[in-house]
Write a protein that holds these residues in place. Structure first.
Motif, PDB file in Angstrom:
ATOM      1  N   UNK A 161       0.835  -1.207   0.000  1.00  0.00           N
ATOM      2  CA  UNK A 161       0.000   0.000   0.000  1.00  0.00           C
ATOM      3  C   UNK A 161       0.868   1.254   0.000  1.00  0.00           C
ATOM      4  N   UNK A 162       0.402   2.277  -0.693  1.00  0.00           N
ATOM      5  CA  UNK A 162       1.065   3.577  -0.677  1.00  0.00           C
ATOM      6  C   UNK A 162       0.194   4.530   0.124  1.00  0.00           C
ATOM      7  N   UNK A 163       0.685   4.958   1.279  1.00  0.00           N
ATOM      8  CA  UNK A 163      -0.088   5.810   2.174  1.00  0.00           C
ATOM      9  C   UNK A 163       0.510   7.207   2.147  1.00  0.00           C
ATOM     10  N   UNK A 164      -0.079   8.072   1.339  1.00  0.00           N
ATOM     11  CA  UNK A 164       0.416   9.441   1.202  1.00  0.00           C
ATOM     12  C   UNK A 164      -0.765  10.409   1.138  1.00  0.00           C
ATOM     13  N   UNK A 165      -0.487  11.675   1.413  1.00  0.00           N
ATOM     14  CA  UNK A 165      -1.508  12.716   1.333  1.00  0.00           C
ATOM     15  C   UNK A 165      -0.850  14.058   1.130  1.00  0.00           C
ATOM     16  N   UNK A 166      -1.582  14.988   0.521  1.00  0.00           N
ATOM     17  CA  UNK A 166      -1.036  16.305   0.238  1.00  0.00           C
ATOM     18  C   UNK A 166      -2.019  17.378   0.695  1.00  0.00           C
ATOM     19  N   UNK A 167      -1.533  18.338   1.493  1.00  0.00           N
ATOM     20  CA  UNK A 167      -2.356  19.489   1.857  1.00  0.00           C
ATOM     21  C   UNK A 167      -2.350  20.439   0.669  1.00  0.00           C
ATOM     22  N   UNK A 261       1.332  15.399   5.713  1.00  0.00           N
ATOM     23  CA  UNK A 261       1.825  16.612   5.063  1.00  0.00           C
ATOM     24  C   UNK A 261       1.728  17.769   6.047  1.00  0.00           C
ATOM     25  N   UNK A 262       2.421  18.864   5.714  1.00  0.00           N
ATOM     26  CA  UNK A 262       2.456  20.050   6.550  1.00  0.00           C
ATOM     27  C   UNK A 262       2.445  21.290   5.666  1.00  0.00           C
ATOM     28  N   UNK A 263       1.733  22.326   6.106  1.00  0.00           N
ATOM     29  CA  UNK A 263       1.674  23.564   5.328  1.00  0.00           C
ATOM     30  C   UNK A 263       1.503  24.743   6.269  1.00  0.00           C
ATOM     31  N   UNK A 264       2.063  25.917   5.890  1.00  0.00           N
ATOM     32  CA  UNK A 264       1.926  27.123   6.699  1.00  0.00           C
ATOM     33  C   UNK A 264       1.311  28.250   5.878  1.00  0.00           C
ATOM     34  N   UNK A 265       0.665  29.167   6.585  1.00  0.00           N
ATOM     35  CA  UNK A 265       0.145  30.387   5.974  1.00  0.00           C
ATOM     36  C   UNK A 265       0.111  31.464   7.042  1.00  0.00           C
ATOM     37  N   UNK A 266      -0.139  32.698   6.618  1.00  0.00           N
ATOM     38  CA  UNK A 266      -0.228  33.808   7.563  1.00  0.00           C
ATOM     39  C   UNK A 266      -1.597  34.475   7.455  1.00  0.00           C
ATOM     40  N   UNK A 267      -1.990  35.159   8.508  1.00  0.00           N
ATOM     41  CA  UNK A 267      -3.205  35.961   8.480  1.00  0.00           C
ATOM     42  C   UNK A 267      -3.000  37.206   9.320  1.00  0.00           C
ATOM     43  N   UNK A 268      -3.798  38.227   9.037  1.00  0.00           N
ATOM     44  CA  UNK A 268      -3.653  39.510   9.715  1.00  0.00           C
ATOM     45  C   UNK A 268      -4.843  39.780  10.622  1.00  0.00           C
ATOM     46  N   UNK A 269      -4.554  40.363  11.760  1.00  0.00           N
ATOM     47  CA  UNK A 269      -5.579  40.863  12.676  1.00  0.00           C
ATOM     48  C   UNK A 269      -5.459  42.381  12.652  1.00  0.00           C
ATOM     49  N   UNK A 270      -6.472  43.062  12.090  1.00  0.00           N
ATOM     50  CA  UNK A 270      -6.383  44.506  11.868  1.00  0.00           C
ATOM     51  C   UNK A 270      -6.644  45.315  13.133  1.00  0.00           C
TER      52      UNK A 270
END
Length: 451
Positions: A161-167, A261-270
């Motif tokens: 089995x191939x156990x993979x995933x992508x965010x 998988x791992x992913x980053x993002x940013x957000x703003x608090x005005x």
């Protein structure tokens, strides 16, 4: 007498019409053997046994059994895919034959159904998937049918089995004072095998790298099927955080703790973020006054003695802004909203509602606090009622009185629509006016003749 007979005849006609338009009763289908999870060699066969039942008090039911492709919606739930749309390379739909595709059940009866699973000799590695759809045959007049989806999850024995995933996406919803922040992680199963009990974790840090908080979902109750894309949604319980830029780091973990998988993002608090109101409640009694106050003191409702005619548990709770009905044409919604529940009708005496308006509310009013009003949604009239509101700019408090609870919002408006009573008169004058109208009506009818 003629009027009485006419009314009786009309009531009979209405009752008959209701019987004609009401949907036919539908039996609840039960299935034992409601999932197949097994390992089969290429060229091998297995049989999955199912027993379909309805209750002893249910109606006689015609049942259909069908095999579909294994789909999955964005919320992770399973979805049946028709033959024409079943293009997944991991489909097992064509592997399955049924011992019967339709039958009739009398109340309390049971029917055995066998699904024979025959895996072709040239089947590749990983897993293969299908759904067996067991449902009541739609009948004339029925508005819905009961159904059971039986997942079929096959491991092709002797293959890796191939156990993979992508965010594929990581997003943060609009940051609004008094509303929850939502972080959505989108994952695609890029392997050839399903996985259960996946967990999404997020870590939020400020611009200096200091950790604001760690949050996670509960283990997913659905298997994530190869080729499908699903969402994981987290509403982090952030309290008051200052304006600035923040980083979200998201991971999707297997049951073993291994990261897919791992992913980053940013957000703003005005503007300085304030969390939604925390749910709180109070028990009201007819003979006592009481004040329902949120833990942070931003919201309060003061009930006078005699406001309720019987004991009632009244709850103050958050309400999602995106669920609010649209504002009237000459007004617009602020950002603060909430709900007061637990009352089946109007209060006997007006309560005083006090709310601390936010910087975002003030910005919506163009900086003019005098334009801010408290308002509630009158579901019976499908309309917002904008109340006369006292504004204290020093304490940033909005205060109004009413006998109506329900969904509330801060509204930007130069006028009000809720004046209480009839024809805009205060409630005491309304009572006097109503009494005079009733007296005139009775006096006028005393001189009439009976028919």
């Amino acid at each position: 007498m003629r009027n009485f007979r006419s009314e009786s005849r009309m009531i009979g006609i209405i009752a008959l019409c209701l019987l004609l338009v009401l949907p036919a009763a539908v039996s609840a289908i039960g299935v034992t053997g409601s999932k197949y999870v097994g390992s089969i060699q290429p060229g091998g066969t297995d049989i999955h046994n199912m027993t379909v039942t309805i209750g002893a008090n249910d109606n006689p039911t015609d049942v259909l059994v069908e095999v579909y492709g294994f789909g999955q919606n964005i919320g992770q739930g399973y979805a049946a895919v028709t033959q024409a749309n079943d293009v997944s390379p991991y489909s097992a739909r064509s592997f399955i034959t049924l011992s019967t595709s339709s039958f009739h059940l009398e109340p309390g009866a049971a029917q055995n159904v066998d699904a024979t699973i025959s895996v072709p000799a040239n089947t590749g590695p990983g897993g293969r998937y299908a759904l067996i759809y067991i449902h009541a045959k739609p009948s004339k007049g029925a508005s819905f049918t009961t159904a059971v989806l039986v997942p079929v999850l096959i491991t092709i024995a002797g293959t890796p089995p191939t156990v993979t995933g992508s965010i594929t996406n990581l997003s943060v919803g609009e940051v609004t004072v008094g509303q929850p922040i939502t972080v959505t992680t989108t994952l695609k199963n890029t392997g050839n095998y399903h996985y259960y009990n996946t967990v999404n974790t997020i870590a939020i840090s400020d611009a200096t790298g200091n950790l604001v908080g760690n949050f996670s979902t509960r283990p997913a109750i659905y298997a994530i099927i190869p080729g499908n894309t699903v969402h994981y949604t987290i509403t982090p319980e952030l309290q008051n955080i200052p304006a600035g830029t923040y980083t979200v780091d998201s991971k999707v973990l297997l049951e073993s703790g291994t990261a897919l998988d791992e992913k980053t993002t940013t957000f703003s608090v005005k503007t300085n973020y304030i969390a939604p109101v925390t749910e709180s409640n109070i028990t009201l009694t007819p003979g006592s006054a009481g004040t329902l106050t949120s833990p942070d003191g931003r919201f309060s409702v003061s009930f006078p003695s005699g406001a309720v005619l019987g004991d009632a548990v009244v709850t103050l709770k958050p309400y999602a802004k995106d669920k609010l009905q649209a504002a009237p044409a000459d007004a617009k919604l602020g950002t603060t909203c909430f709900e007061i529940t637990g009352l089946s009708g109007l209060l006997s005496k007006d309560a005083t509602v006090q709310v601390t308006y936010s910087a975002d509310d003030l910005a919506a009013a163009g900086g003019d606090a005098s334009q801010l009003k408290l308002s509630y949604y009158d579901a019976a009239k499908n309309a917002w009622v904008i109340l006369p509101t006292q504004v204290d700019t020093g304490s940033r408090k909005l205060t109004a009185t009413t006998n109506h609870m329900g969904v509330w919002a801060v509204m930007v408006s130069s006028s009000t629509s809720g004046k209480g009573g009839i024809l805009g008169l205060p409630l005491p004058l309304t009572v006097i006016l109503a009494s005079l109208i009733i007296a005139v009506f009775i006096t006028g009818n005393r001189g009439g003749k009976r028919k």
